[in-house]
Design a protein around this motif. Structure first.
Motif, PDB file in Angstrom:
ATOM      1  N   HIS A   1       0.847  -1.191   0.000  1.00 63.04           N
ATOM      2  CA  HIS A   1       0.000   0.000   0.000  1.00 63.04           C
ATOM      3  C   HIS A   1       0.884   1.242   0.000  1.00 63.04           C
ATOM      4  CE1 HIS A   1      -2.720   3.035   2.028  1.00 63.04           C
ATOM      5  NE2 HIS A   1      -3.397   2.677   0.948  1.00 63.04           N
ATOM      6  N   PHE A   2       0.632   2.145  -0.934  1.00 62.81           N
ATOM      7  CA  PHE A   2       1.371   3.407  -0.921  1.00 62.81           C
ATOM      8  C   PHE A   2       0.530   4.470  -1.614  1.00 62.81           C
ATOM      9  CE2 PHE A   2       2.747   1.394  -4.880  1.00 62.81           C
ATOM     10  CZ  PHE A   2       2.637   2.431  -5.808  1.00 62.81           C
ATOM     11  N   ALA A   3       0.936   5.714  -1.421  1.00 63.49           N
ATOM     12  CA  ALA A   3       0.266   6.854  -2.040  1.00 63.49           C
ATOM     13  C   ALA A   3       1.300   7.745  -2.690  1.00 63.49           C
ATOM     14  CB  ALA A   3      -0.526   7.641  -0.991  1.00 63.49           C
TER      15      ALA A   3
ATOM     16  N   PRO B   1       1.577  11.600  -5.175  1.00 65.18           N
ATOM     17  CA  PRO B   1       0.865  12.733  -5.769  1.00 65.18           C
ATOM     18  C   PRO B   1       0.433  12.417  -7.191  1.00 65.18           C
ATOM     19  CG  PRO B   1       2.878  13.453  -4.683  1.00 65.18           C
ATOM     20  CD  PRO B   1       2.927  11.958  -4.716  1.00 65.18           C
ATOM     21  N   ALA B   2      -0.646  13.037  -7.593  1.00 62.06           N
ATOM     22  CA  ALA B   2      -1.187  12.789  -8.932  1.00 62.06           C
ATOM     23  C   ALA B   2      -0.176  13.131 -10.005  1.00 62.06           C
ATOM     24  CB  ALA B   2      -2.477  13.592  -9.114  1.00 62.06           C
ATOM     25  N   ALA B   3       0.677  14.116  -9.747  1.00 56.74           N
ATOM     26  CA  ALA B   3       1.635  14.530 -10.765  1.00 56.74           C
ATOM     27  C   ALA B   3       2.578  13.393 -11.153  1.00 56.74           C
ATOM     28  CB  ALA B   3       2.438  15.725 -10.245  1.00 56.74           C
ATOM     29  N   GLN B   4       2.924  12.538 -10.216  1.00 55.88           N
ATOM     30  CA  GLN B   4       3.817  11.425 -10.539  1.00 55.88           C
ATOM     31  C   GLN B   4       3.134  10.414 -11.442  1.00 55.88           C
ATOM     32  OE1 GLN B   4       5.916   9.623  -7.322  1.00 55.88           O
ATOM     33  NE2 GLN B   4       6.314  11.570  -6.251  1.00 55.88           N
ATOM     34  N   PHE B   5       1.853  10.152 -11.217  1.00 51.00           N
ATOM     35  CA  PHE B   5       1.121   9.231 -12.082  1.00 51.00           C
ATOM     36  C   PHE B   5       0.970   9.800 -13.484  1.00 51.00           C
ATOM     37  CE2 PHE B   5      -0.172   7.967  -7.825  1.00 51.00           C
ATOM     38  CZ  PHE B   5      -0.083   6.595  -7.901  1.00 51.00           C
ATOM     39  N   GLU B   6       0.874  11.131 -13.571  1.00 48.02           N
ATOM     40  CA  GLU B   6       0.677  11.757 -14.870  1.00 48.02           C
ATOM     41  C   GLU B   6       1.979  11.977 -15.612  1.00 48.02           C
ATOM     42  OE1 GLU B   6      -1.398  15.300 -13.946  1.00 48.02           O
ATOM     43  OE2 GLU B   6      -3.298  14.299 -13.469  1.00 48.02           O
ATOM     44  N   SER B   7       3.103  11.719 -14.978  1.00 49.38           N
ATOM     45  CA  SER B   7       4.391  11.921 -15.636  1.00 49.38           C
ATOM     46  C   SER B   7       4.600  10.882 -16.726  1.00 49.38           C
ATOM     47  CB  SER B   7       5.516  11.840 -14.611  1.00 49.38           C
ATOM     48  OG  SER B   7       5.595  10.524 -14.068  1.00 49.38           O
ATOM     49  N   GLU B   8       5.636  11.104 -17.519  1.00 46.57           N
ATOM     50  CA  GLU B   8       5.894  10.236 -18.667  1.00 46.57           C
ATOM     51  C   GLU B   8       6.251   8.819 -18.235  1.00 46.57           C
ATOM     52  OE1 GLU B   8       8.922   9.986 -22.524  1.00 46.57           O
ATOM     53  OE2 GLU B   8       8.949  11.719 -21.176  1.00 46.57           O
TER      54      GLU B   8
ATOM     55  N   SER C   1      -7.938  13.093 -12.269  1.00 48.74           N
ATOM     56  CA  SER C   1      -8.915  13.848 -11.489  1.00 48.74           C
ATOM     57  C   SER C   1     -10.088  12.985 -11.030  1.00 48.74           C
ATOM     58  CB  SER C   1      -9.446  15.028 -12.321  1.00 48.74           C
ATOM     59  OG  SER C   1     -10.015  14.549 -13.537  1.00 48.74           O
ATOM     60  N   ALA C   2     -10.443  11.988 -11.810  1.00 48.47           N
ATOM     61  CA  ALA C   2     -11.585  11.141 -11.456  1.00 48.47           C
ATOM     62  C   ALA C   2     -11.165   9.849 -10.767  1.00 48.47           C
ATOM     63  CB  ALA C   2     -12.407  10.814 -12.704  1.00 48.47           C
ATOM     64  N   THR C   3      -9.870   9.655 -10.532  1.00 49.22           N
ATOM     65  CA  THR C   3      -9.387   8.409  -9.932  1.00 49.22           C
ATOM     66  C   THR C   3      -8.661   8.734  -8.630  1.00 49.22           C
ATOM     67  OG1 THR C   3      -9.070   7.519 -12.151  1.00 49.22           O
ATOM     68  CG2 THR C   3      -8.041   6.321 -10.327  1.00 49.22           C
ATOM     69  N   PHE C   4      -9.003   8.007  -7.588  1.00 46.90           N
ATOM     70  CA  PHE C   4      -8.389   8.248  -6.280  1.00 46.90           C
ATOM     71  C   PHE C   4      -7.594   7.043  -5.781  1.00 46.90           C
ATOM     72  CE2 PHE C   4     -11.748  11.279  -6.648  1.00 46.90           C
ATOM     73  CZ  PHE C   4     -11.207  12.437  -6.124  1.00 46.90           C
ATOM     74  N   ASP C   5      -7.900   5.847  -6.278  1.00 47.33           N
ATOM     75  CA  ASP C   5      -7.098   4.679  -5.913  1.00 47.33           C
ATOM     76  C   ASP C   5      -7.262   3.601  -6.968  1.00 47.33           C
ATOM     77  OD1 ASP C   5      -9.550   3.438  -5.477  1.00 47.33           O
ATOM     78  OD2 ASP C   5      -9.473   3.737  -3.305  1.00 47.33           O
TER      79      ASP C   5
ATOM     80  N   VAL D   1      -2.995   1.334  -4.382  1.00 47.90           N
ATOM     81  CA  VAL D   1      -2.282   2.556  -4.732  1.00 47.90           C
ATOM     82  C   VAL D   1      -3.253   3.719  -4.592  1.00 47.90           C
ATOM     83  CG1 VAL D   1      -1.023   3.782  -6.532  1.00 47.90           C
ATOM     84  CG2 VAL D   1      -0.811   1.297  -6.332  1.00 47.90           C
ATOM     85  N   ASN D   2      -2.857   4.737  -3.829  1.00 46.10           N
ATOM     86  CA  ASN D   2      -3.681   5.936  -3.664  1.00 46.10           C
ATOM     87  C   ASN D   2      -3.075   7.092  -4.448  1.00 46.10           C
ATOM     88  OD1 ASN D   2      -4.038   4.707  -0.459  1.00 46.10           O
ATOM     89  ND2 ASN D   2      -5.813   5.064  -1.751  1.00 46.10           N
ATOM     90  N   ILE D   3      -3.957   7.852  -5.100  1.00 41.23           N
ATOM     91  CA  ILE D   3      -3.547   9.026  -5.866  1.00 41.23           C
ATOM     92  C   ILE D   3      -3.909  10.260  -5.053  1.00 41.23           C
ATOM     93  CG2 ILE D   3      -3.830  10.293  -8.020  1.00 41.23           C
ATOM     94  CD1 ILE D   3      -4.634   7.649  -9.346  1.00 41.23           C
ATOM     95  N   LEU D   4      -2.899  11.054  -4.698  1.00 47.90           N
ATOM     96  CA  LEU D   4      -3.100  12.253  -3.893  1.00 47.90           C
ATOM     97  C   LEU D   4      -3.307  13.452  -4.810  1.00 47.90           C
ATOM     98  CD1 LEU D   4      -0.305  11.665  -1.233  1.00 47.90           C
ATOM     99  CD2 LEU D   4      -2.716  11.051  -1.090  1.00 47.90           C
ATOM    100  N   HIS D   5      -4.470  14.088  -4.686  1.00 52.61           N
ATOM    101  CA  HIS D   5      -4.798  15.235  -5.536  1.00 52.61           C
ATOM    102  C   HIS D   5      -4.343  16.523  -4.859  1.00 52.61           C
ATOM    103  CE1 HIS D   5      -7.013  12.797  -8.417  1.00 52.61           C
ATOM    104  NE2 HIS D   5      -7.496  12.123  -7.369  1.00 52.61           N
ATOM    105  N   SER D   6      -4.558  17.659  -5.536  1.00 51.41           N
ATOM    106  CA  SER D   6      -4.078  18.945  -5.037  1.00 51.41           C
ATOM    107  C   SER D   6      -4.707  19.309  -3.708  1.00 51.41           C
ATOM    108  CB  SER D   6      -4.371  20.034  -6.069  1.00 51.41           C
ATOM    109  OG  SER D   6      -5.770  20.083  -6.352  1.00 51.41           O
TER     110      SER D   6
END
Length: 872
Positions: A553-555, A557-564, A673-677, A700-705
């Motif tokens: 289990h880890f979290a 920031p959303a920016a890392q998931f959106e990176s290349e 934006s529509a996905t949190f985990d 996996v958790n996605i941390l938003h702004s």
């Protein structure tokens, strides 16, 4: 002479001959001597005496029966063969030391032991009175006595031991019917003490055949039970092979209705089933080069004029009934049909290729490879090449718009019938049916694909001797040996062994037969050697327990998931396999068998696939995916497939290589934006699912702004300026609850929630400070410039109301938060130097909360908090 003459009467001249001492007949039976008589002479002095003539005296000593008979041997031994009546088995002999014939001769012998099937005559010859049976009694001990002619018997009886041996039957001796094999034993001798009994037959040469019968194990012997794709990758086969009989799954469901042996990927056809291969699985144009491979077990076809039995068929789906290509069995002949289209050829071309082989209908497993290099078609059966005995030509098929249907186990009849249906059903078993368009397979790869992992072997070929000839069949299940010396053959057969190179062999019995033929020197009738019927018992291997572990289990920031590059899912995954073994105590009296200590022993073996499955909704290819750089697969026997359901890595390779590849799989989501985990499940297998791992779940958790703003706020409150540094909590002592709901509430609710949160944090910091003061009362050092912060008892509870963005935050709210921050600073700060505080506030802090206990920690203790991008 032991005699003397005595004068009894001088006047009458009477005298007597008498013995001077006792006479022993045994020393001398008779005496002969001469006697003479003398007169008394004349005159007073007795002179001038005269003597008589000489007389010869012959004396015979009369014997007395004073000695008893004695036997020459202390024990008599003899060996007889069962089932025969002997005139004389052996002769006993006794002597008597008396001198006279009456007392020195043995007149009779007698068997003292009663109830024995033996008799003895007056000459001491012992014979059996009935046929002896080796199984009934193998040795007889009888007592015999002797009588002289004076009827005086021997003082000591003699022991006669008669051994009974079985009837001499030519054959192999000193071998065990059961040979036990433990997995991992390597090569073990089958007959370490065997020798051939010929019963003194005039043998000139011996021809021996050892056969290991494994036709009922899997597909003819103990072969690897990996999937066909994995085996082809392992053997270096060309890529692009299409499995037409895969295990039923969501993506390969056309085999779901077929009868199947799950252990060995074997499909059974009873003349009632057929499977349609979906469109798009096999390309329509196979080109002039392609390969068809399969395992087949088939018996004689019923009826005099048996119907065709289709293995593989590509025919018209509707309207017509044309067969474009097919592989089928007809009257124990294998036939391959290939009809070219007019756009490929417009002349009379080869179309049917026939092979007539006994193995097609012998009810045994065989491996068939059809290599097509049009117009040449070659068949490999069990690694041996066979050319077709008959090739027939035909015209190409006229082009049409009719779609084609590929089927297995029957042929689809789409036209010339009222209702389309299957026809020409197959009777038998099939496995590993593949087709590889555009390429043909090499002899080396074909041999590898059908190779047995068990067979016969010879230890130390160099010591077999010059006179021994031997030959193995390709699968090493039959060994033929020939020689002209019996002892050399004995030595050679003792070196024959069984070997099984599988780490987890199929447990069970392997039958073993040894047949021999003997030639004799110029003999019309020669001895017959019975066959040996034995078996090898292969024990069950210790089943491995495959365990997958790692951070679950880890979290981020959303920016890392959106990176290349996205986020690595399994950076520390670990795959371990253990087997359970029981230690055997030395003294069973002191240790109870039921309480033997259990030992977990780590072992290394290969895996054949690992799947990363998406739990919940499948991946949306428009916004998310799993990725792997295929350079990670180079140099390994691995391949990978990707889909919206997950990522699959397959191929026979080490656990280490699987770990290295799994650690490189990344998850990307470019619209977070529509996905949190997201939740994933990892599962690995050995031997095509025979041994499977635990199901390792990853969240996996996605941390938003909004989460980042909240973290900024909390850090600003609880972290004092002089402590702004990179802090890591290995045990995950800070917990948070993440909720994917984003509510819309009034500003007043926000202020209330923040106030409550600040109050709780202030109270917690106060308690920490109080505890710290008590614990550091005896410590030296400055307490004005730094404070130790023990967060082991700190729990931050995040109100779900805080998890939304605040784009319209008013100045009032900002001011109130600043006031609250200042109050908190006043309460908890140790230093009153404001300039130092302002400098420290401008520094950045990275607080990373990692999951320290990984698989065993609870979800509340497993939030990774990355606020490295948030300035203070």
């Amino acid at each position: 002479m032991p005699f003397e003459a005595v004068v009894l009467n001088k006047t009458s001249g009477e005298g007597r001959l008498q013995a001077k001492s006792p006479i022993d007949c045994e020393l001398q039976k008779e005496y002969t001597f001469i006697i003479q008589a003398y007169d008394c002479g004349s005159g007073p002095g007795g002179t001038n005496w005269k003597k008589s003539h000489k007389a010869v005296v012959h004396i015979q000593v009369k014997d007395v029966n004073e000695f008893s008979p004695t036997f020459k041997e202390s024990v008599y031994k003899a060996t007889v063969t069962e089932g025969k009546i002997y005139d004389s088995i052996l002769q006993v002999e006794a002597i008597d030391e008396d001198c006279s014939p009456q007392y020195s001769q043995i007149c009779n012998y007698e068997i003292v032991t009663t109830d024995v099937p033996f008799a003895i005559d007056r000459n001491g010859n012992i014979r059996n009175t009935e046929k002896l049976n080796y199984d009934k009694q193998q040795q007889y001990e009888i007592m015999v006595t002797a009588f002289d002619c004076g009827q005086k018997h021997a003082t000591e009886d003699v022991l006669v031991r008669v051994n009974v041996k079985p009837v001499c039957k030519p054959g192999w001796q000193d071998w065990n019917k059961r040979i036990e094999y433990k997995p991992g034993s390597g090569s073990i001798p089958l007959f370490p003490s065997i020798h051939l009994e010929t019963c003194d037959g005039p043998v000139s040469s011996i021809h021996t055949t050892i056969e290991l019968q494994t036709n009922y194990i899997g597909k003819g012997c103990d072969r690897e039970t990996y999937s066909e794709k994995s085996l082809q990758k392992l053997c270096g086969a060309s890529s692009g092979a299409i499995d037409l009989l895969p295990s039923p799954s969501a993506t390969t469901n056309w085999t779901a209705a077929l009868l199947m042996d799950n252990n060995d990927m074997i499909f059974k056809f009873d003349g009632k089933q057929g499977a349609k291969i979906p469109d798009g699985i096999v390309p329509k144009n196979l080109t002039d080069q392609f390969t068809i491979t399969l395992w087949m077990k088939h018996g004689p076809s019923p009826g005099l004029r048996a119907e065709k039995e289709t293995i593989l068929c590509n025919s018209d789906k509707t309207e017509m009934n044309r067969h474009h290509y097919a592989l089928y069995v007809h009257n124990c002949r294998l036939v391959f049909l290939l009809r070219k289209d007019f756009d490929q050829a417009d002349t009379f071309r080869p179309a049917e290729f026939h092979w007539k082989l006994d193995q097609i209908c012998d009810k045994e497993w065989h491996y068939y490879v059809v290599n097509v290099e049009f117009p040449v078609v070659t068949l490999y059966m069990d690694g041996t090449t066979y050319e077709p005995y008959l090739v027939t030509n035909d015209w190409p098929i006229h082009p049409s718009h009719i779609a084609m249907q590929l089927t297995v186990g029957a042929c689809w009849q789409g036209g010339e019938v009222t209702k389309p249906r299957f026809a020409q059903y197959f009777h038998g078993s099939l496995a590993s049916l593949t087709i590889r368009p555009g390429k043909i397979e090499s002899q080396k790869v074909i041999s590898c694909l059908q190779a047995c992992k068990e067979g016969l072997d010879i230890n130390s070929l160099e010591s077999l001797g010059q006179g021994i000839k031997y030959h193995f069949n390709p699968s090493q299940s039959v060994l033929v040996m020939e020689g002209d010396d019996i002892e050399n053959i004995n030595q050679a057969l003792r070196k024959v062994s069984y070997i099984n190179s599988r780490q987890f062999p199929t447990a069970g019995v392997r039958r073993l037969t040894v047949s021999s033929k003997v030639q004799c020197f110029g003999e019309d009738v020669c001895i017959s050697i019975p066959d040996i019927d034995a078996y090898v018992m292969v024990f069950q291997a210790n089943e491995p327990k495959i365990t997958i572990s790692g951070m679950d289990h880890f979290a981020r920031p959303a920016a890392q998931f959106e990176s290349e590059r996205g986020v690595v899912l399994l950076p520390d995954i670990r795959i371990v396999s253990t087997v359970t073994k029981r230690e055997h105590p030395v003294d069973l009296k002191e240790h109870d068998r039921a309480n033997k200590p259990v030992v977990l022993e780590e072992m290394l073996h290969t895996l054949d696939f690992c799947d990363i499955l998406v739990i919940g909704a499948e991946l949306d290819p428009e916004q998310e995916c799993l990725e792997l750089d295929h350079v990670e697969l180079q140099g390994k026997h691995l391949d990978a497939t990707n889909s919206t359901a997950g990522y699959s890595i397959y191929g026979v390779d080490s656990m280490y290589n699987y770990e290295q590849v799994l650690r490189q799989i990344r998850y990307r989501n470019w619209y977070t934006s529509a996905t949190f985990d997201r939740k994933f499940r990892v599962k690995c297998s050995e031997l095509n699912g025979r041994y499977t791992s635990n199901e390792f779940n990853l969240e996996v958790n996605i941390l938003h702004s909004s989460n980042s703003n909240f973290m900024d706020h909390v850090n600003h409150i609880i972290v004092q300026p002089q402590f702004l540094q990179s802090v890591q909590h290995p045990e995950g002592s800070i917990s948070a609850v993440h909720n994917s709901v984003v509510p819309s509430v009034a500003t007043v609710v926000i202020i209330i929630c923040v106030s409550i949160l600040v109050f709780i944090i202030t109270l917690g910091v106060y308690r920490i400070r109080t505890a710290h003061q008590h614990s550091s009362a005896d410590n030296e050092g400055s307490k004005e410039n730094e404070m130790d912060w023990d967060d082991s008892a700190l729990t931050i509870t995040v109100n779900p109301m805080e998890k939304y963005e605040k784009p319209h935050q008013t100045e009032e709210e900002s001011e109130e938060e600043d006031i609250e921050d200042e109050e908190e600073d006043t309460t908890s700060a140790e230093s009153d130097e404001s300039e130092e505080e302002e400098e420290e506030e401008e520094e950045e802090e990275e607080v990373i909360v990692q999951n320290g206990n990984k698989q065993n920690a609870t979800r509340q203790e497993q939030l990774e908090w990355d606020d490295s991008t948030l300035p203070y």
